[in-house]
Design an enzyme around this catalytic site. Sequence first.
Site, PDB file in Angstrom:
ATOM      1  N   LYS A 220       0.830  -1.199   0.000  1.00  0.00           N
ATOM      2  CA  LYS A 220       0.000   0.000   0.000  1.00  0.00           C
ATOM      3  C   LYS A 220       0.870   1.258   0.000  1.00  0.00           C
ATOM      4  O   LYS A 220       1.873   1.324   0.721  1.00  0.00           O
ATOM      5  CB  LYS A 220      -0.924  -0.019   1.226  1.00  0.00           C
ATOM      6  CG  LYS A 220      -1.984   1.065   1.237  1.00  0.00           C
ATOM      7  CD  LYS A 220      -2.963   0.855   2.380  1.00  0.00           C
ATOM      8  CE  LYS A 220      -3.991   1.975   2.439  1.00  0.00           C
ATOM      9  NZ  LYS A 220      -4.988   1.775   3.515  1.00  0.00           N
TER      10      LYS A 220
ATOM     11  N   SER B  89      -9.252   3.493   2.056  1.00  0.00           N
ATOM     12  CA  SER B  89      -8.057   3.892   1.342  1.00  0.00           C
ATOM     13  C   SER B  89      -7.301   2.719   0.715  1.00  0.00           C
ATOM     14  O   SER B  89      -6.380   2.906  -0.068  1.00  0.00           O
ATOM     15  CB  SER B  89      -7.104   4.636   2.285  1.00  0.00           C
ATOM     16  OG  SER B  89      -6.708   3.821   3.371  1.00  0.00           O
TER      17      SER B  89
ATOM     18  N   SER C 249     -10.997   1.677   6.054  1.00  0.00           N
ATOM     19  CA  SER C 249     -10.161   1.621   4.859  1.00  0.00           C
ATOM     20  C   SER C 249      -9.862   0.216   4.364  1.00  0.00           C
ATOM     21  O   SER C 249      -9.408   0.047   3.232  1.00  0.00           O
ATOM     22  CB  SER C 249      -8.837   2.356   5.118  1.00  0.00           C
ATOM     23  OG  SER C 249      -9.060   3.739   5.214  1.00  0.00           O
TER      24      SER C 249
END
Length: 465
Positions: free
Chosen positions: A77, A152, A176
Amino acid sequence: MAELWELSAGELSRRIAKRELSPVDLMRETLARIDAVNGDVNAIVSLRDREVLMGEARLAEAMAPQGWLHGIPVAIKDLVATKGLRSTSGSPLFADHVPTADDGLARRLKAAGAIVIGKTNVPQFGLGSHSANPVFGVTRNPFDLTRTAGGSSGGAGAVLATGMLSIADGSDMMGSLRNPAAWNDVWGFRPSVGLVPGEPGEKALLHRLSTHGPMARSVSDMERLLTTMSDGAFRAASDESASVKVGWLADWGGAYPMDAGLLEAGSEALTAVSESLGWEINLVAPPVDAELLWESWTTLRSFVVAMELGCHWRAETERGLLNAQAVWEIERGLSLTGDAIERALAQRQIWLAALHDLFTRHDALILPSTQIWPFPAKWDWPKEVAGRAMDTYHRWMEVVVPASLAGVPAIAMPAGYDEQTGLPHGLQMFGAHGADPKLLALGRAWERAIGPRQCRDPRHFARDG
């Protein structure tokens, strides 16, 4: 016979360990799959040089396995610093940032043998559940390329849904992991805060609000990845054989507006699965006022974001590069008084006490993972839900706050598809702090009832531009 990109990480690991699969062949197939579908969804960013990656795969092939991820490609990520690899946090402030050292999470994945091929896309600084930023653009939903993949960890969800990778790391402050898992029809797990180590010097309050966690197409892969991410602290539990009592919180007594059909779809999935598993489902009245949770959460969240990003707001040359979400959080956080923080912490204690009481009567609690279906990718964020105006950029995600504020483990479970659009939805099941193994065991039972997740080919869908 399944293609390599359709296999689980556990199966890839088994084949590599038995010399039935070459890391070179796996890397070649992985890059080919990325070539085929990433252009549509834009989930993997900062892809490393192909010849370098093939060289690392050849090295892995020549070595004895170094861990269960030996020779398996992963993308980390883009909120995680990765040595020698562009790490932007989706912000133009860090568009050319190349760290000289790995964050702890990246180190643990590499130590388990993973080959890092690039990063997965995120919103700017991870704020808001829409993985769109001025550095790399928008990550699109594999089920409908005109819609968002969430965030996210939206890039992570999309790479799993399309078969570009078999596992992905994510992080969860305000849903997220859970939101993109639901919208990409995959699994996500927010661990109990503290299970996955934070970075040295990380602010204690931040770590109580946010945590790294695994995402995958199967619960068993999530459990393996969580063991690695937690540096061995997590150990999977055997299946739950005793009677299971689950509390259904629905829409929190109407406090959480829901898109048409979403709450009904979640309720139907819960009823069907629980009947097949023999779970006892009880409708639970709102244990505390939703506004108490929201006030506590948004106060603490803004305070944390202001601590982390306030330095960029104070610098005149940098402030203009912050998006509206970051500016709103920072300015609100900087305006908070000590009394406001104290009140937020007291409100949190009220919720923790109520939650403790609920867990004396239930093994787990369940809410929808989202309040809406995936929204158009061209939007910044939804301005209303079910006719109710949203007063902040993230109010439409309010349903994830109960687990986040308490810091308890939550598993995002696939729950089916909308009959008209085919869009996926999910449910989040959360348990007491430290009950991560038990919660994942319940997730395995859910998985047996609904069947395995299949990879999606986004090339069947059109783009709206």
